[in-house]
Design a protein around this motif. Structure first.
Motif, PDB file in Angstrom:
ATOM      1  N   VAL A  87      68.822  11.627  42.040  1.00 19.37           N
ATOM      2  CA  VAL A  87      68.021  13.053  42.236  1.00 19.37           C
ATOM      3  C   VAL A  87      67.067  13.234  43.005  1.00 19.37           C
ATOM      4  CG1 VAL A  87      66.155  11.925  40.954  1.00 19.37           C
ATOM      5  CG2 VAL A  87      66.436  13.712  40.832  1.00 19.37           C
ATOM      6  N   VAL A  88      67.049  11.996  44.165  1.00 17.14           N
ATOM      7  CA  VAL A  88      66.300  11.412  45.321  1.00 17.14           C
ATOM      8  C   VAL A  88      66.442  12.130  46.360  1.00 17.14           C
ATOM      9  CG1 VAL A  88      64.696  10.360  46.914  1.00 17.14           C
ATOM     10  CG2 VAL A  88      64.499   9.773  44.266  1.00 17.14           C
ATOM     11  N   LEU A  89      67.522  12.025  46.086  1.00 18.90           N
ATOM     12  CA  LEU A  89      68.150  12.075  47.147  1.00 18.90           C
ATOM     13  C   LEU A  89      68.711  13.798  47.306  1.00 18.90           C
ATOM     14  CD1 LEU A  89      70.172  12.128  50.266  1.00 18.90           C
ATOM     15  CD2 LEU A  89      71.712  11.258  48.271  1.00 18.90           C
ATOM     16  N   GLN A  90      68.976  14.258  46.076  1.00 22.42           N
ATOM     17  CA  GLN A  90      69.129  16.358  45.779  1.00 22.42           C
ATOM     18  C   GLN A  90      67.890  16.379  45.978  1.00 22.42           C
ATOM     19  OE1 GLN A  90      70.267  15.550  42.198  1.00 22.42           O
ATOM     20  NE2 GLN A  90      72.568  17.039  42.143  1.00 22.42           N
ATOM     21  N   LEU A  91      66.971  15.718  45.978  1.00 22.10           N
ATOM     22  CA  LEU A  91      65.512  17.446  46.048  1.00 22.10           C
ATOM     23  C   LEU A  91      65.386  16.821  47.840  1.00 22.10           C
ATOM     24  CD1 LEU A  91      63.317  15.325  43.134  1.00 22.10           C
ATOM     25  CD2 LEU A  91      64.354  18.067  43.795  1.00 22.10           C
ATOM     26  N   ALA A  92      65.466  15.808  48.476  1.00 20.14           N
ATOM     27  CA  ALA A  92      65.322  15.734  50.055  1.00 20.14           C
ATOM     28  C   ALA A  92      66.380  16.472  50.194  1.00 20.14           C
ATOM     29  CB  ALA A  92      65.808  14.126  50.237  1.00 20.14           C
ATOM     30  N   PRO A 132      71.233   8.301  54.010  1.00 23.83           N
ATOM     31  CA  PRO A 132      71.104   9.832  53.892  1.00 23.83           C
ATOM     32  C   PRO A 132      70.367  10.154  53.192  1.00 23.83           C
ATOM     33  CG  PRO A 132      73.012   8.417  52.567  1.00 23.83           C
ATOM     34  CD  PRO A 132      71.834   7.160  53.419  1.00 23.83           C
ATOM     35  N   ARG A 133      68.534   9.810  52.446  1.00 22.88           N
ATOM     36  CA  ARG A 133      67.762  10.884  52.015  1.00 22.88           C
ATOM     37  C   ARG A 133      66.605  10.841  53.857  1.00 22.88           C
ATOM     38  NH1 ARG A 133      62.961   8.329  51.143  1.00 22.88           N
ATOM     39  NH2 ARG A 133      61.213  10.213  50.537  1.00 22.88           N
ATOM     40  N   ALA A 134      66.519   9.284  54.044  1.00 23.51           N
ATOM     41  CA  ALA A 134      66.228   9.857  55.635  1.00 23.51           C
ATOM     42  C   ALA A 134      66.629  11.010  56.418  1.00 23.51           C
ATOM     43  CB  ALA A 134      66.203   8.406  56.035  1.00 23.51           C
ATOM     44  N   ALA A 135      67.966  11.224  56.635  1.00 22.52           N
ATOM     45  CA  ALA A 135      68.645  11.832  57.436  1.00 22.52           C
ATOM     46  C   ALA A 135      68.305  13.239  57.119  1.00 22.52           C
ATOM     47  CB  ALA A 135      70.199  11.748  57.341  1.00 22.52           C
ATOM     48  N   ALA A 136      68.228  13.137  55.937  1.00 28.11           N
ATOM     49  CA  ALA A 136      68.651  14.656  55.222  1.00 28.11           C
ATOM     50  C   ALA A 136      67.001  15.077  55.617  1.00 28.11           C
ATOM     51  CB  ALA A 136      68.589  14.899  53.521  1.00 28.11           C
ATOM     52  N   ARG A 137      65.874  14.668  55.563  1.00 29.30           N
ATOM     53  CA  ARG A 137      64.259  14.987  55.586  1.00 29.30           C
ATOM     54  C   ARG A 137      64.078  14.782  57.120  1.00 29.30           C
ATOM     55  NH1 ARG A 137      60.872  12.556  51.679  1.00 29.30           N
ATOM     56  NH2 ARG A 137      59.091  12.180  53.626  1.00 29.30           N
ATOM     57  N   VAL A 138      65.128  14.453  57.765  1.00 27.87           N
ATOM     58  CA  VAL A 138      64.946  14.525  59.457  1.00 27.87           C
ATOM     59  C   VAL A 138      65.610  15.861  59.696  1.00 27.87           C
ATOM     60  CG1 VAL A 138      65.386  13.977  61.688  1.00 27.87           C
ATOM     61  CG2 VAL A 138      65.198  12.242  59.812  1.00 27.87           C
ATOM     62  N   ILE A 139      66.769  16.376  59.187  1.00 25.75           N
ATOM     63  CA  ILE A 139      67.455  17.436  59.289  1.00 25.75           C
ATOM     64  C   ILE A 139      66.588  18.536  58.972  1.00 25.75           C
ATOM     65  CG2 ILE A 139      68.771  19.648  58.671  1.00 25.75           C
ATOM     66  CD1 ILE A 139      71.038  16.287  58.851  1.00 25.75           C
ATOM     67  N   VAL A 193      61.251   4.237  60.494  1.00 23.36           N
ATOM     68  CA  VAL A 193      61.012   4.978  61.590  1.00 23.36           C
ATOM     69  C   VAL A 193      61.320   6.642  62.006  1.00 23.36           C
ATOM     70  CG1 VAL A 193      62.029   4.540  64.165  1.00 23.36           C
ATOM     71  CG2 VAL A 193      61.270   2.936  62.786  1.00 23.36           C
ATOM     72  N   TYR A 194      62.285   6.731  60.711  1.00 25.96           N
ATOM     73  CA  TYR A 194      62.991   8.575  60.563  1.00 25.96           C
ATOM     74  C   TYR A 194      61.750   9.135  60.125  1.00 25.96           C
ATOM     75  CZ  TYR A 194      67.951   7.925  61.630  1.00 25.96           C
ATOM     76  OH  TYR A 194      68.912   7.390  62.224  1.00 25.96           O
ATOM     77  N   ASP A 195      61.281   8.379  59.042  1.00 32.63           N
ATOM     78  CA  ASP A 195      60.240   9.475  58.691  1.00 32.63           C
ATOM     79  C   ASP A 195      59.155   9.516  59.617  1.00 32.63           C
ATOM     80  OD1 ASP A 195      58.426  10.192  56.851  1.00 32.63           O
ATOM     81  OD2 ASP A 195      57.927   8.211  55.659  1.00 32.63           O
ATOM     82  N   ALA A 196      58.565   8.881  60.334  1.00 27.15           N
ATOM     83  CA  ALA A 196      58.107   8.951  61.562  1.00 27.15           C
ATOM     84  C   ALA A 196      58.388  10.093  62.477  1.00 27.15           C
ATOM     85  CB  ALA A 196      56.840   7.811  62.086  1.00 27.15           C
ATOM     86  N   ALA A 197      60.011   9.702  62.472  1.00 25.51           N
ATOM     87  CA  ALA A 197      60.317  11.266  63.601  1.00 25.51           C
ATOM     88  C   ALA A 197      60.505  12.721  62.808  1.00 25.51           C
ATOM     89  CB  ALA A 197      61.774  10.724  63.962  1.00 25.51           C
ATOM     90  N   ALA A 198      60.582  12.562  61.307  1.00 22.51           N
ATOM     91  CA  ALA A 198      60.833  13.464  60.725  1.00 22.51           C
ATOM     92  C   ALA A 198      58.840  14.423  60.842  1.00 22.51           C
ATOM     93  CB  ALA A 198      60.329  13.596  59.009  1.00 22.51           C
ATOM     94  N   LEU A 199      57.738  13.464  60.654  1.00 22.29           N
ATOM     95  CA  LEU A 199      57.149  14.208  60.705  1.00 22.29           C
ATOM     96  C   LEU A 199      56.226  14.231  62.067  1.00 22.29           C
ATOM     97  CD1 LEU A 199      54.750  11.258  59.064  1.00 22.29           C
ATOM     98  CD2 LEU A 199      55.162  13.015  57.792  1.00 22.29           C
TER      99      LEU A 199
END
Length: 349
Positions: free
Chosen positions: A279-284, A235-242, A188-194
């Motif tokens: 690294v996944v979180l770092q890249l986000a 944390p990764r999902a939140a970073a992508r949203v921001i 859902v966070y991913d969809a909200a980011a999109l």
């Protein structure tokens, strides 16, 4: 003729359709079902076991949106395994979902965005309802300490005082059990980011930022003895949203956003425990920082406090990572020159 065809298609999309039962996420939003049809529909779309929820129906476009987000966008066991084993490769393969259609998930993400673009008034409330439902069921920061406790106890115990999440679980790498509703929240966070631009008027972003997004990343600073076994999904999902909601970030909130993203990039607790940062979180975090620094509203003074830690982390990534895509993304973050009594002058990422 065109008007007639358009009218027929519009009528078909507006026709009510039953909500299907989705596998693997049964009862994920059961707590949201009740007298509110929208909440009950969200519960049914997430595969709620509540029989009343299954009796509700919604317009076809809303049903399709719910099925895509709750049924096909959550991470699978294979995703979790690839993240754990080859995180750098997996991150790049899943970094630009809106710009490619190489996988089933990326095609679903593009279709979600198309549905929201085609009829924002009808679809935006559906995403907001889903977001409120998963946020109520999964508190911000849940998943780091709790999932580690499950892993340490073979999945048989919960951290004292922490209630288990409803619904089924997915057996991830390292024997860690990931509740389906946690994976749904990530989707859902991913969809909200999109759909950030389309949700602009439907969601109070500043409230969401302080109540959920920042706490998701700040939870990384807490001590957890088995952290390396747990993938930092939220944390990764939140970073992508921001990184996607840059235009809605107030000037007063930028410093807090920089600090949270710096924690996600540096991951000090992982280093203190002699472990490798995820690294996944770092890249986000790199992608989100790029969006914030490259934004018209960027002011260097708020960024000065985290600049040394960010630059050290980026330098380490350039040395330690082998993927060309990683080298390219990190290399775009150029050194910032700090001048006394002036704002920091930073180049675009």
């Amino acid at each position: 003729m065109a008007a007639d065809v358009s009218a027929v298609l519009t009528g078909w999309w507006d026709t009510s359709s039953p909500l299907p039962q989705l596998p693997a996420l049964a009862a994920a939003l059961a707590a949201a079902s009740g007298s509110d049809p929208a909440a009950a529909a969200a519960a049914a779309a997430a595969g709620a076991a509540n029989g009343r929820a299954q009796q509700h129906s919604m317009p076809r476009r809303a049903v399709m949106l719910l099925v895509l987000v709750a049924g096909y966008m959550p991470l699978t066991v294979r995703d979790l395994e690839e993240w754990s084993a080859e995180g750098e490769v997996w991150a790049h393969a899943n970094s630009d979902a809106a710009g490619s259609c190489d996988t089933l998930r990326s095609c679903c993400q593009q279709l979600v965005l198309s549905l929201v673009l085609a009829d924002t008034p009808a679809t935006a409330p559906v995403l907001v309802t889903l977001l409120k439902g998963v946020t109520a069921l999964v508190p911000a920061g849940w998943g780091l300490g709790q999932l580690q406790q499950q892993a340490a106890a073979g999945g048989q115990q919960q951290q004292p005082g922490v209630p288990p999440l409803p619904g089924p679980v997915v057996n991830g790498p390292g024997g860690v059990l990931y509740p389906g509703v946690l994976l749904l929240k990530d989707a859902v966070y991913d969809a909200a980011a999109l759909a950030a631009y389309q949700l602009h008027d439907a969601l109070d972003y500043r409230s969401w930022l302080h109540s959920n997004l920042l706490p998701e990343m700040q939870a990384l600073q807490q001590q957890h003895p088995a952290r390396q076994q747990v993938l930092p999904l939220m944390p990764r999902a939140a970073a992508r949203v921001i990184g996607q909601w840059v235009s809605d970030l107030k000037a007063d909130d930028r410093q807090a956003a920089y600090a949270a993203l710096a924690v996600a990039l540096v991951q000090p607790q992982a280093r203190q425990q002699s472990g490798e940062p995820d690294v996944v979180l770092q890249l986000a975090a790199v992608a989100a920082l790029r969006g914030l620094v490259d934004d018209f509203g960027f002011e260097g003074q708020a960024f000065v406090g985290v600049l040394p830690a960010v630059m050290r982390a980026l330098t380490a990534m350039l040395k330690d990572r082998d993927e060309l895509d990683t080298q390219t993304q990190v290399g775009r973050l150029r050194a910032c020159q700090i001048k006394q009594d002036e704002y920091a002058a930073c180049s675009t990422l």
